[in-house]
Structure formats: structure tokens, C-alpha cells
Design a protein around this motif. Structure first.
Motif, PDB file in Angstrom:
ATOM      1  N   HIS A  10       0.837  -1.194   0.000  1.00 38.00           N
ATOM      2  CA  HIS A  10       0.000   0.000   0.000  1.00 38.00           C
ATOM      3  C   HIS A  10       0.875   1.249   0.000  1.00 38.00           C
ATOM      4  O   HIS A  10       1.689   1.441   0.901  1.00 38.00           O
ATOM      5  N   PHE A  11       0.678   2.115  -1.007  1.00 34.50           N
ATOM      6  CA  PHE A  11       1.463   3.339  -1.124  1.00 34.50           C
ATOM      7  C   PHE A  11       0.532   4.541  -1.221  1.00 34.50           C
ATOM      8  O   PHE A  11      -0.331   4.588  -2.097  1.00 34.50           O
ATOM      9  N   ASP A  12       0.720   5.479  -0.315  1.00 34.62           N
ATOM     10  CA  ASP A  12      -0.009   6.748  -0.355  1.00 34.62           C
ATOM     11  C   ASP A  12       0.749   7.661  -1.315  1.00 34.62           C
ATOM     12  O   ASP A  12       1.816   8.183  -0.992  1.00 34.62           O
ATOM     13  N   MET A  13       0.184   7.884  -2.489  1.00 37.30           N
ATOM     14  CA  MET A  13       0.905   8.584  -3.547  1.00 37.30           C
ATOM     15  C   MET A  13       1.040  10.078  -3.287  1.00 37.30           C
ATOM     16  O   MET A  13       1.781  10.760  -3.992  1.00 37.30           O
ATOM     17  N   THR A  14       0.334  10.597  -2.280  1.00 41.70           N
ATOM     18  CA  THR A  14       0.536  12.001  -1.932  1.00 41.70           C
ATOM     19  C   THR A  14       1.950  12.240  -1.398  1.00 41.70           C
ATOM     20  O   THR A  14       2.429  13.369  -1.385  1.00 41.70           O
ATOM     21  N   GLN A  15       2.628  11.185  -0.968  1.00 43.30           N
ATOM     22  CA  GLN A  15       3.994  11.301  -0.467  1.00 43.30           C
ATOM     23  C   GLN A  15       5.018  11.479  -1.588  1.00 43.30           C
ATOM     24  O   GLN A  15       6.183  11.753  -1.326  1.00 43.30           O
ATOM     25  N   PHE A  16       4.564  11.303  -2.829  1.00 38.32           N
ATOM     26  CA  PHE A  16       5.491  11.353  -3.965  1.00 38.32           C
ATOM     27  C   PHE A  16       5.132  12.491  -4.908  1.00 38.32           C
ATOM     28  O   PHE A  16       5.155  12.346  -6.126  1.00 38.32           O
ATOM     29  N   ALA A  17       4.782  13.628  -4.312  1.00 36.29           N
ATOM     30  CA  ALA A  17       4.386  14.791  -5.116  1.00 36.29           C
ATOM     31  C   ALA A  17       5.572  15.412  -5.838  1.00 36.29           C
ATOM     32  O   ALA A  17       5.394  16.166  -6.798  1.00 36.29           O
ATOM     33  N   ARG A  18       6.785  15.114  -5.408  1.00 36.74           N
ATOM     34  CA  ARG A  18       7.985  15.599  -6.076  1.00 36.74           C
ATOM     35  C   ARG A  18       8.575  14.499  -6.954  1.00 36.74           C
ATOM     36  O   ARG A  18       8.471  13.320  -6.645  1.00 36.74           O
ATOM     37  N   GLY A  19       9.226  14.911  -8.025  1.00 34.72           N
ATOM     38  CA  GLY A  19       9.813  13.941  -8.949  1.00 34.72           C
ATOM     39  C   GLY A  19      10.849  13.057  -8.284  1.00 34.72           C
ATOM     40  O   GLY A  19      11.005  11.882  -8.638  1.00 34.72           O
ATOM     41  N   SER A  20      11.566  13.605  -7.308  1.00 34.16           N
ATOM     42  CA  SER A  20      12.598  12.832  -6.619  1.00 34.16           C
ATOM     43  C   SER A  20      11.996  11.739  -5.749  1.00 34.16           C
ATOM     44  O   SER A  20      12.703  10.845  -5.293  1.00 34.16           O
ATOM     45  N   GLY A  21      10.688  11.813  -5.496  1.00 33.36           N
ATOM     46  CA  GLY A  21      10.035  10.812  -4.666  1.00 33.36           C
ATOM     47  C   GLY A  21      10.069   9.422  -5.272  1.00 33.36           C
ATOM     48  O   GLY A  21       9.894   8.430  -4.571  1.00 33.36           O
ATOM     49  N   GLY A  22      10.315   9.349  -6.574  1.00 37.51           N
ATOM     50  CA  GLY A  22      10.369   8.050  -7.229  1.00 37.51           C
ATOM     51  C   GLY A  22      11.460   7.152  -6.684  1.00 37.51           C
ATOM     52  O   GLY A  22      11.351   5.922  -6.744  1.00 37.51           O
ATOM     53  N   SER A  23      12.533   7.743  -6.149  1.00 32.82           N
ATOM     54  CA  SER A  23      13.627   6.936  -5.612  1.00 32.82           C
ATOM     55  C   SER A  23      13.174   6.112  -4.412  1.00 32.82           C
ATOM     56  O   SER A  23      13.727   5.052  -4.135  1.00 32.82           O
ATOM     57  N   MET A  24      12.156   6.586  -3.687  1.00 36.98           N
ATOM     58  CA  MET A  24      11.633   5.817  -2.558  1.00 36.98           C
ATOM     59  C   MET A  24      10.949   4.550  -3.029  1.00 36.98           C
ATOM     60  O   MET A  24      10.940   3.538  -2.331  1.00 36.98           O
ATOM     61  N   SER A  84      20.277   0.374  -0.732  1.00 35.96           N
ATOM     62  CA  SER A  84      19.053  -0.361  -0.406  1.00 35.96           C
ATOM     63  C   SER A  84      18.050  -0.216  -1.548  1.00 35.96           C
ATOM     64  O   SER A  84      18.067   0.764  -2.290  1.00 35.96           O
ATOM     65  N   TYR A  85      17.169  -1.205  -1.659  1.00 41.21           N
ATOM     66  CA  TYR A  85      16.169  -1.204  -2.714  1.00 41.21           C
ATOM     67  C   TYR A  85      15.047  -0.205  -2.406  1.00 41.21           C
ATOM     68  O   TYR A  85      14.820   0.172  -1.261  1.00 41.21           O
ATOM     69  N   GLY A  86      14.312   0.178  -3.462  1.00 41.10           N
ATOM     70  CA  GLY A  86      13.117   0.984  -3.281  1.00 41.10           C
ATOM     71  C   GLY A  86      12.020   0.153  -2.634  1.00 41.10           C
ATOM     72  O   GLY A  86      12.046  -1.076  -2.668  1.00 41.10           O
ATOM     73  N   LYS A  87      11.026   0.818  -2.056  1.00 46.51           N
ATOM     74  CA  LYS A  87       9.963   0.104  -1.348  1.00 46.51           C
ATOM     75  C   LYS A  87       9.140  -0.770  -2.290  1.00 46.51           C
ATOM     76  O   LYS A  87       8.739  -1.886  -1.932  1.00 46.51           O
TER      77      LYS A  87
END
Length: 409
Positions: A179-193, A206-209
């Protein structure tokens, strides 16, 4: 192999060095004191043997040194890469994955039983439960898949059960929910998470989630909540996952298969327009899906994303007794979380009515989280008191403008 080269290097290096020094000293001596015949240095047979042995020792040492350097680099890559899958080191992971994929190519489920189980938990969305159960049954039965089992888009107002249905689907299908709350990835750099960080950047060990989750549980249900609020660059990263059947982990370039996963995207985009379409085209499913695509495009969902969606499901707004049913289920769950039971018929209708009024005031801005928060604030203290009094079963009453828990009878 590294240990073998270490031993050879330990013994050969000093020997080769001594012979090289001796040979060099004898060569200098021969140049200074030997007779020069026809432009060439005259060497004795003994000198030739020494120089030959020295040359062989030097060449052998160079070979051993190169082997030792190579083995150290290989070992360093293995030990330094903390995220290396143990299967990469101990077996042929690709062959094992292929066998696993072969065994999991086809699965037959009972769509009716799945739909009934979902409808018993998700209130007011029977049409969605029936449709998604049939879709999953058809896709699981396919012998060969080069894409995810399904990429489904859930549209509708907050509090209509979109996220809850995804959770129940994972539970009924016995699949892990990512489950991923996509509001946490409002910035382009959020993709690394989600997809990992390239080598050379902080976090690349470490790997991405998402990539780690699908690496460990490739048959997971991936829930991307409020997808429209993520940055467009994050959206783009999902395109290969849905179209080509894999995602790439940025830290090491490994391709993680998505062919056994189910992706569920939720969005609140275009709620009012979709409500109107739902009521007007309720019996024309294909036309509804067609025009709803146009609404979603107008509300910021990129065409390349929509082109990869297998099915769009529009959730109806809840009215009347459906709101009461959802409220009753949430109250029962809240009471259970305190280790108590609600007796049969133990919720005063007036209690449900008050919560329904609260949700009605919030209208389109209300969500299931708001309802849960309201229930907790209203009854938590009273439940704690009953728990401390040793009660196991309680009833809820509306008295003196507040909700109280009393011992069940």
C-alpha cells in the motif's frame, strides 16, 4: 579462489622480488665488466640461466598478481553490494524464477465466491465487486502473461470503499498488499523511494519500497492510493511495469517482474462529473467507461497512464442505509480493537443517525478516515471505562447529547 591467489601471491612475491634484484645486479655487473662483442653483451651460461629463471618468476608473479586483483574485485562487489539477492550468489536465480513463473501461469478461481465475500465487507458497491471478481478470474486463467494480471482504476468520492475494497481483495485472494499513499510522492525525486536510488547517490545501498516488495512477493496486490497526486515523473516510472511486465531497480539495474502482480490505482479526480455519468449511464457499462476516460483526461490523468489501464471502476456515493451499514461496521471494528464485543442489536439507532448526520455535513470532503476519527473521539473513553470495569460485551446508547457504552445484557 581468492584465498588460493592470496597464498600464491604471499610466497611468489618475495621470491620474484629477490630474483629480480639479483638478476638486475648481475646484469649491471655484466655490462660493466663483460667484454662487448659485435655490439652485444657476452653473457656466461650461468648468467643466462639466472636471467631466464628470473624472467619466468617475474612473469608468473605478474599472472598471479592479476588474478589476485581480479578475485579481490569480484569479492568486493559481492560483499560491498549489501542489496544483492542471496539467490544471485548461491544459485541460478533466473532459472528458478522461470520455473516459478511456469508453475504460476494459470490459476482458476471461483469468481462468484470471491464477489460474495467482497460484497459482505464492502457496502454499496456490488457492481464493482462482481465486475472485478470476473476480471481477475479471466486474467488468472491465462496461460501466458507478459503484463500484470490486472491494472485497475478505482474512481469515486472519498469514503466510498475504494481503498477498503483493495484491502479486502488482498485478504480474500491471500495476497500481500503493498500500500502506497501517492501524496507522499508529489515531487519527482520521490520516485527513488519506490524504485531505488542510482549508484553514487545517498541511499543506493538499499532497494526501493516497491521494487523490494515485488522482489520478495511477486504476486502482491499493489495499491497506489490517490495516484493523481503523485508527480508526473513518478507516473512515468510505472509505464514499463504495466506495459512490459517489469520495473527496474535503480540501484543495481535489476529488472523485477510484475507479471504476477495486480495493480489497483485509486483517484478522486473528476468526482462530480463521474457521479453524473454513473447515474445517467448506469445500464450502459461500455459507454460509461468510454466517457469516463474523457473526464479523467480532463482532470489531469495522463493519456499514457489511461492507455495502460485494463478496467475503470466507478464507485457510487453511499446514501441512506448504506451509510448506516458502513458506520455500524466501523463501530464494531473500533469496539473490537479495545478487546470488547458489541452485543447483538446493541447499537442504538440514534447513534448511527448522529454519525450519518456528521458524514452528510462533510459531503464530498468526508472520507472513511474522518468517520473512523469521529467514532473514536465519541466512544473511546467510554469503551476504556467498560474495559477497566471488567466488561467483555457492551451496548452503545445515545443519552444526554453524547454516546456512551454500557454493559451488555
Amino acid at each position: 579462489m581468492t584465498r588460493f591467489f592470496n597464498v600464491l601471491n604471499r610466497f611468489l612475491a618475495p621470491a620474484a622480488a629477490i630474483l629480480a634484484v639479483v638478476a638486475l645486479w648481475r646484469l649491471i655487473a655484466s655490462i660493466r665488466f663483460s667484454a662487448v662483442r659485435d655490439g652485444w653483451i657476452a653473457l656466461s651460461h650461468r648468467q643466462e640461466v639466472i636471467y631466464g629463471i628470473s624472467l619466468i618468476a617475474l612473469l608468473l608473479w605478474i599472472v598471479v598478481l592479476l588474478g589476485w586483483i581480479h578475485s579481490k574485485r569480484t569479492l568486493g562487489a559481492t560483499q560491498g553490494n549489501k542489496i544483492m539477492d542471496i539467490l544471485d550468489r548461491l544459485t541460478n536465480r533466473q532459472a528458478l524464477e522461470a520455473r516459478l513463473q511456469q508453475d504460476a501461469n494459470s490459476e482458476i478461481i471461483d469468481a462468484t465466491a470471491l464477489a460474495d465475500a467482497l460484497k459482505s465487507k464492502v457496502i454499496g458497491q456490488d457492481h464493482v465487486c462482481d465486475d472485478i471478481s470476473a476480471q481477475i478470474r479471466r486474467r488468472l486463467a491465462l496461460q501466458q502473461r507478459g503484463k500484470p494480471i490486472g491494472v485497475f482504476l478505482f474512481c469515486g468520492h472519498p469514503g466510498t470503499g475504494k481503498t477498503y475494497l483493495a484491502k479486502q481483495l488482498a485478504l480474500q485472494c491471500r495476497r500481500k498488499l503493498l500500500h502506497f499513499d501517492m501524496t507522499q510522492f508529489a515531487r519527482g525525486s520521490g520516485g527513488s523511494m519506490l524504485f531505488g536510488t542510482p549508484k553514487g547517490y545517498v541511499g543506493s545501498d538499499s532497494y526501493g519500497k516497491l521494487t523490494a516488495g515485488l522482489r520478495d512477493t511477486p504476486n502482491a496486490i499493489v495499491l497506489l492510493d490517490e495516484f493523481e497526486k503523485a508527480h508526473p515523473d513518478v507516473h512515468t516510472n510505472f509505464l514499463t511495469a504495466w506495459n512490459d511486465g517489469f520495473i527496474t531497480e535503480a540501484s543495481d539495474g535489476r529488472q523485477i517482474s510484475t507479471t504476477r502482480a495486480i495493480f489497483i490505482i485509486t483517484t478522486n479526480a473528476g468526482m462530480e462529473a463521474l457521479d453524473e455519468l454513473q447515474s445517467r449511464l448506469e445500464n450502459e457499462a461500455e459507454e460509461l467507461r468510454k466517457v469516463s476516460t474523457n473526464v479523467l483526461l480532463e482532470n489531469g490523468i495522463a493519456p499514457e497512464v489511461l492507455s495502460r489501464i485494463d478496467r475503470i471502476f466507478i464507485f457510487r456515493r453511499l446514501h441512506g442505509l448504506d451509510v448506516a451499514r458502513v458506520t455500524a461496521l466501523e463501530i464494531e471494528a473500533m469496539i473490537g480493537s479495545y478487546g470488547l464485543l458489541v452485543r447483538e442489536g446493541g447499537i442504538d439507532p440514534e447513534v448511527l443517525w448522529k454519525f450519518m448526520e456528521t458524514q452528510e455535513k462533510l459531503a464530498a470532503h468526508g472520507s472513511s478516515r474522518d468517520l473512523v476519527r469521529s467514532i473514536e473521539e465519541s466512544i473511546a473513553d467510554s469503551l476504556i471505562e467498560q474495559k477497566q470495569a471488567g466488561q467483555t460485551s457492551i451496548s452503545l446508547l445515545y443519552k444526554d447529547q453524547k454516546i456512551i457504552a454500557v454493559a451488555g445484557s
